[in-house]
Design a protein around this motif. Structure first.
Motif, mmCIF file in Angstrom:
data_model
loop_
_atom_site.group_PDB
_atom_site.id
_atom_site.type_symbol
_atom_site.label_atom_id
_atom_site.label_comp_id
_atom_site.label_asym_id
_atom_site.label_seq_id
_atom_site.Cartn_x
_atom_site.Cartn_y
_atom_site.Cartn_z
ATOM 1 N N LYS A 174 0.843 -1.190 0.000
ATOM 2 C CA LYS A 174 0.000 0.000 0.000
ATOM 3 C C LYS A 174 0.874 1.233 0.000
ATOM 4 C CE LYS A 174 -3.355 2.814 0.191
ATOM 5 N NZ LYS A 174 -4.113 3.032 -1.064
ATOM 6 N N LYS A 215 -6.303 -2.572 7.376
ATOM 7 C CA LYS A 215 -7.202 -1.679 6.635
ATOM 8 C C LYS A 215 -7.331 -2.095 5.178
ATOM 9 C CE LYS A 215 -6.945 2.350 9.593
ATOM 10 N NZ LYS A 215 -6.600 3.770 9.716
ATOM 11 N N TYR A 269 -9.795 -4.967 5.134
ATOM 12 C CA TYR A 269 -11.158 -4.481 5.389
ATOM 13 C C TYR A 269 -11.630 -3.547 4.275
ATOM 14 C CZ TYR A 269 -15.036 -3.459 8.594
ATOM 15 O OH TYR A 269 -16.267 -3.372 9.201
ATOM 16 N N ARG A 270 -10.685 -3.170 3.409
ATOM 17 C CA ARG A 270 -10.921 -2.274 2.261
ATOM 18 C C ARG A 270 -11.190 -0.821 2.666
ATOM 19 N NH1 ARG A 270 -12.555 -4.095 -2.875
ATOM 20 N NH2 ARG A 270 -13.700 -2.191 -3.193
ATOM 21 N N THR A 271 -10.761 -0.467 3.899
ATOM 22 C CA THR A 271 -10.737 0.946 4.251
ATOM 23 C C THR A 271 -9.650 1.610 3.404
ATOM 24 O OG1 THR A 271 -11.487 0.490 6.476
ATOM 25 C CG2 THR A 271 -10.335 2.562 6.154
ATOM 26 N N TYR A 272 -8.620 0.828 3.087
ATOM 27 C CA TYR A 272 -7.618 1.264 2.119
ATOM 28 C C TYR A 272 -7.801 0.447 0.851
ATOM 29 C CZ TYR A 272 -4.793 3.494 5.835
ATOM 30 O OH TYR A 272 -4.338 4.269 6.854
ATOM 31 N N LEU A 273 -7.546 1.068 -0.288
ATOM 32 C CA LEU A 273 -7.506 0.343 -1.556
ATOM 33 C C LEU A 273 -6.093 -0.196 -1.715
ATOM 34 C CD1 LEU A 273 -9.350 2.829 -3.947
ATOM 35 C CD2 LEU A 273 -10.159 0.571 -3.221
ATOM 36 N N GLU A 315 -18.077 -3.102 -4.156
ATOM 37 C CA GLU A 315 -18.356 -2.450 -2.876
ATOM 38 C C GLU A 315 -19.527 -3.093 -2.130
ATOM 39 O OE1 GLU A 315 -18.802 1.478 -4.350
ATOM 40 O OE2 GLU A 315 -16.662 1.664 -4.733
ATOM 41 N N HIS A 316 -20.562 -3.482 -2.864
ATOM 42 C CA HIS A 316 -21.698 -4.110 -2.183
ATOM 43 C C HIS A 316 -21.310 -5.453 -1.567
ATOM 44 C CE1 HIS A 316 -24.232 -1.271 -4.605
ATOM 45 N NE2 HIS A 316 -24.690 -1.104 -3.390
ATOM 46 N N ARG A 317 -20.437 -6.170 -2.273
ATOM 47 C CA ARG A 317 -19.967 -7.452 -1.737
ATOM 48 C C ARG A 317 -19.178 -7.219 -0.447
ATOM 49 N NH1 ARG A 317 -20.426 -12.018 -0.381
ATOM 50 N NH2 ARG A 317 -19.129 -13.760 -1.028
ATOM 51 N N ILE A 318 -18.322 -6.201 -0.452
ATOM 52 C CA ILE A 318 -17.543 -5.891 0.749
ATOM 53 C C ILE A 318 -18.470 -5.502 1.897
ATOM 54 C CG2 ILE A 318 -15.877 -4.260 1.761
ATOM 55 C CD1 ILE A 318 -14.440 -6.134 -0.024
ATOM 56 N N LEU A 319 -19.465 -4.682 1.607
ATOM 57 C CA LEU A 319 -20.395 -4.267 2.667
ATOM 58 C C LEU A 319 -21.108 -5.478 3.257
ATOM 59 C CD1 LEU A 319 -21.959 -0.998 1.190
ATOM 60 C CD2 LEU A 319 -20.450 -1.184 3.162
ATOM 61 N N ARG A 375 -18.726 -7.367 5.441
ATOM 62 C CA ARG A 375 -18.538 -6.655 6.713
ATOM 63 C C ARG A 375 -19.727 -6.895 7.635
ATOM 64 N NH1 ARG A 375 -16.577 -0.538 5.341
ATOM 65 N NH2 ARG A 375 -14.531 -1.009 4.494
ATOM 66 N N MET A 378 -28.273 -11.845 -0.975
ATOM 67 C CA MET A 378 -27.873 -10.460 -1.276
ATOM 68 C C MET A 378 -29.118 -9.613 -1.547
ATOM 69 S SD MET A 378 -24.754 -9.548 -3.737
ATOM 70 C CE MET A 378 -24.044 -7.935 -3.845
ATOM 71 N N TYR A 421 -28.940 -0.144 -3.556
ATOM 72 C CA TYR A 421 -29.590 -1.390 -3.168
ATOM 73 C C TYR A 421 -30.621 -1.132 -2.076
ATOM 74 C CZ TYR A 421 -26.474 -4.307 -5.937
ATOM 75 O OH TYR A 421 -25.830 -4.913 -6.978
ATOM 76 N N ARG A 455 -21.683 3.734 1.323
ATOM 77 C CA ARG A 455 -20.899 4.152 0.151
ATOM 78 C C ARG A 455 -21.136 5.630 -0.097
ATOM 79 N NH1 ARG A 455 -22.148 2.029 -4.942
ATOM 80 N NH2 ARG A 455 -24.292 2.198 -4.234
ATOM 81 N N LEU A 509 -16.376 2.991 -0.809
ATOM 82 C CA LEU A 509 -16.887 2.773 0.535
ATOM 83 C C LEU A 509 -16.593 4.037 1.330
ATOM 84 C CD1 LEU A 509 -15.422 -0.816 0.884
ATOM 85 C CD2 LEU A 509 -17.840 -0.243 0.698
ATOM 86 N N ASP A 514 -15.744 4.774 4.410
ATOM 87 C CA ASP A 514 -14.507 4.841 5.201
ATOM 88 C C ASP A 514 -13.278 4.929 4.293
ATOM 89 O OD1 ASP A 514 -15.279 2.189 4.555
ATOM 90 O OD2 ASP A 514 -13.906 1.355 6.014
ATOM 91 N N GLN A 515 -13.362 4.301 3.117
ATOM 92 C CA GLN A 515 -12.232 4.396 2.187
ATOM 93 C C GLN A 515 -12.118 5.817 1.606
ATOM 94 O OE1 GLN A 515 -12.607 3.435 -1.890
ATOM 95 N NE2 GLN A 515 -11.044 5.023 -1.701
ATOM 96 N N GLU A 523 -10.549 7.820 4.458
ATOM 97 C CA GLU A 523 -9.201 7.489 4.936
ATOM 98 C C GLU A 523 -8.192 7.277 3.821
ATOM 99 O OE1 GLU A 523 -8.581 5.043 8.320
ATOM 100 O OE2 GLU A 523 -10.707 5.073 8.853
ATOM 101 N N ASP A 524 -8.684 6.971 2.627
ATOM 102 C CA ASP A 524 -7.768 6.742 1.507
ATOM 103 C C ASP A 524 -8.340 7.385 0.244
ATOM 104 O OD1 ASP A 524 -5.725 5.781 -0.104
ATOM 105 O OD2 ASP A 524 -6.480 3.720 -0.175
ATOM 106 N N GLN A 557 -8.686 9.118 -3.239
ATOM 107 C CA GLN A 557 -7.799 8.975 -4.394
ATOM 108 C C GLN A 557 -7.621 10.284 -5.161
ATOM 109 O OE1 GLN A 557 -6.407 5.700 -5.026
ATOM 110 N NE2 GLN A 557 -7.207 5.622 -2.934
#
Lengths: 240, 277
Positions: free
Chosen positions: A13, A55, A58-62, A85-89, A92, B1, B52, B242, B256, B258-259, B262-263, B265
């Motif tokens: 990262k 992170k 958890y995908r808080t960071y790419l 993103e929906h899959r990650i949510l 989580r 889902m 969704y 999101r 997302l 939080d992304q 915190e990150d 782009q």
């Protein structure tokens, strides 16, 4: 083997700061494996990228590089770095938990509801969720007089236990722990250790960063040592 | 889902006559949303996203970024210049901008809810708080006076408006209370999709917290999908899974929440986040 929940290969990262036109490395070449019912500890000096790994998962960071192959409850494999993103949510909500050092919650919500919330989101009744939350708070020795109070005014150690209880209550398959005992006294730390051991017995896989090396010794089934990412030649020029 | 409830493709809204150079000469790179050749305002261009069931999506950006334009076109307050949006209801799907005016009105009254920053836009100040809710129920299917009054009472209690103020004109209410009445009105028909446009802007911090709390409770209880438009990063952090970041009418980043925080782009998002913390 079958019990591998997460396999990270070559995670890296780096941040690109537009205002300074500069790349800031945060973690590089991280490989690790997490198995069901086992705890993988991340060790290394400050700046080695331990939190960055959590992170990224958890995908808080790419993630900037690497494969983060997660095996979900149905046995399907997916790369967390590339998942939608929906899959990650969804993961989580159901499978991957993260206990950070910070507590973000609604301003007015009492501690008991803050802890119960992940269960409510999963469809538990408020009553059942509150009961489990109360059990956990009791085991973590959070005084009962605090349960009805919003955690905003709590001490560091109290907040941390609320955060921990909130992370544990949902019984995720994979739990990320970032210094879960940093501001706890030794008696409370023992309670946390007992809980972590129970979760291991329940088959929950964990990746943890611990403040104290003694905890790594007691709890870790695997240890991954990280060192601060080396700044590549081209980068040194930009920075110099 | 969970199911998709809304799909927005290349939504565009241009105020003015427009010219062939409008799109190329506006946007974040051009640092304006006003076409230097014809003076048209490109309020939004090429906005696409999915929503969704039960999801809260945040849209952040400064004034003039086009974030309100997006929800206004989705709520039929404004017609888009181009693009499409499909609403997936329980047993049907609707191509929003192919519908006739009556069909649009019906969706707006029954299936969508809107809460505006300015209560004057969402409330009728000539009738009581309860009357405001009754109006919306009358536009849908409920016709029995007793049922309407009972429903209005329940909604106001749910949104913590004192029951004994039900017959008062909302003109006399505080800003936070007016937002509660707006939320109660928007929820009257139990819409699966709710648009919230800067609903906490300008309110006291304690009132803001209570409104955010109410919004999350509603999402938990009713599984309402929401689009939350705000310039406040704290609001998306608490509410949205999101987030889209907009500038001069374009979506410059999505991720997302939080992304994004915190990150980030994009250079603009990095500045936005850095100046907020």
């Amino acid at each position: 083997m079958d019990d591998i929940i997460l396999c990270v290969e070559g995670y890296a990262k780096q941040f690109y700061l537009h205002s300074r036109q500069r790349l800031i490395p945060s973690a590089a070449q991280v490989d690790l494996t997490v198995r069901a019912g086992q705890l993988t500890a991340l060790i290394g000096p400050t700046g080695a990228g331990k939190s960055s790994v959590l992170k990224g998962i958890y995908r808080t960071y790419l993630p900037s590089a690497g494969r983060l192959i997660y095996t979900d409850a149905h046995g399907h494999k997916l790369d967390l770095a590339l998942a939608g993103e929906h899959r990650i949510l969804e993961l989580r909500q159901r499978e991957i938990g993260f206990v950070t050092q910070f507590l973000h919650c609604l301003p007015r919500q009492p501690a008991l509801d803050v802890v119960a919330e992940p269960l409510v989101i999963r469809g538990a009744t408020r009553e059942a969720a509150r009961k489990q939350a109360a059990d956990l708070l009791e085991r973590l020795a959070v005084p009962q007089r605090l349960w009805g109070v919003p955690p905003a005014t709590f001490s560091g150690g109290e907040k941390q236990r609320i955060n921990l209880a909130r992370g544990l209550i949902a019984r995720p398959r994979l739990l990320l722990l970032d210094e879960p005992t940093a501001s706890l006294d030794s008696a409370t730390t023992e309670h946390v250790i007992t809980l972590i051991e129970e979760m291991k017995q329940d088959g929950i896989g964990m990746i943890a960063i611990f403040h104290h090396p003694a905890l790594v010794e007691r709890l870790a089934d695997a240890v991954v040592a990280l060192s601060p990412p080396v700044i590549a030649g081209a980068l040194i020029e930009t920075i110099a | 889902m969970s199911r998709k409830i809304l799909e927005v493709n290349s939504l565009t809204k241009i105020h003015g006559t427009g010219c062939p150079l409008c799109l190329a000469s506006t946007g974040p790179e051009a640092d304006t949303n006003i076409c230097p050749y014809c003076g048209s305002v490109v309020a939004a261009h090429g906005v696409s996203f999915d929503l969704y069931q039960g999801e809260i999506l945040g849209i952040i950006g400064e004034s003039g970024s086009g974030k309100s334009t997006v929800v206004k076109t989705l709520y039929f307050d404004d017609a888009p210049s181009a693009g499409e949006a499909v609403f997936f209801d329980e047993d049907a799907q609707y191509d929003l901008y192919s519908l006739n005016a009556a069909q649009q009105r019906s969706l707006r009254n029954k299936r969508f809810g809107m809460v505006y920053q300015n209560p004057h836009l969402g409330l009728n100040f000539n009738v009581s708080a309860g009357g405001n809710i009754a109006e919306r129920l009358l536009m849908s299917d409920v016709a029995n006076y007793g049922a309407i009054r009972e429903r209005a009472r329940n909604l106001l209690v749910r949104t913590e408006v004192l029951e004994n103020r039900m017959d008062e004109n909302p003109k006399k209410f505080s800003g936070g209370m007016q937002q509660r009445v707006q939320i109660a009105k928007a929820l009257a028909t139990r819409p699966p999709l709710l648009y919230l446009d800067e609903v906490t802007t300008g309110l006291d911090l304690s009132v803001q917290a209570a409104i955010l709390d109410l919004i999350l409770e509603i999402q938990h209880e009713l599984g309402t999908a929401m689009i939350v438009v705000t310039h406040d990063l704290g609001v998306v952090r608490l509410l949205a899974g999101r987030t889209l970041v907009m500038k001069y009418g374009r979506v410059i980043e999505t991720g997302l929440t939080d992304q994004i925080l915190e990150d980030p782009q994009h250079a603009y998002t990095q500045r936005l986040v850095a100046s907020a913390l």
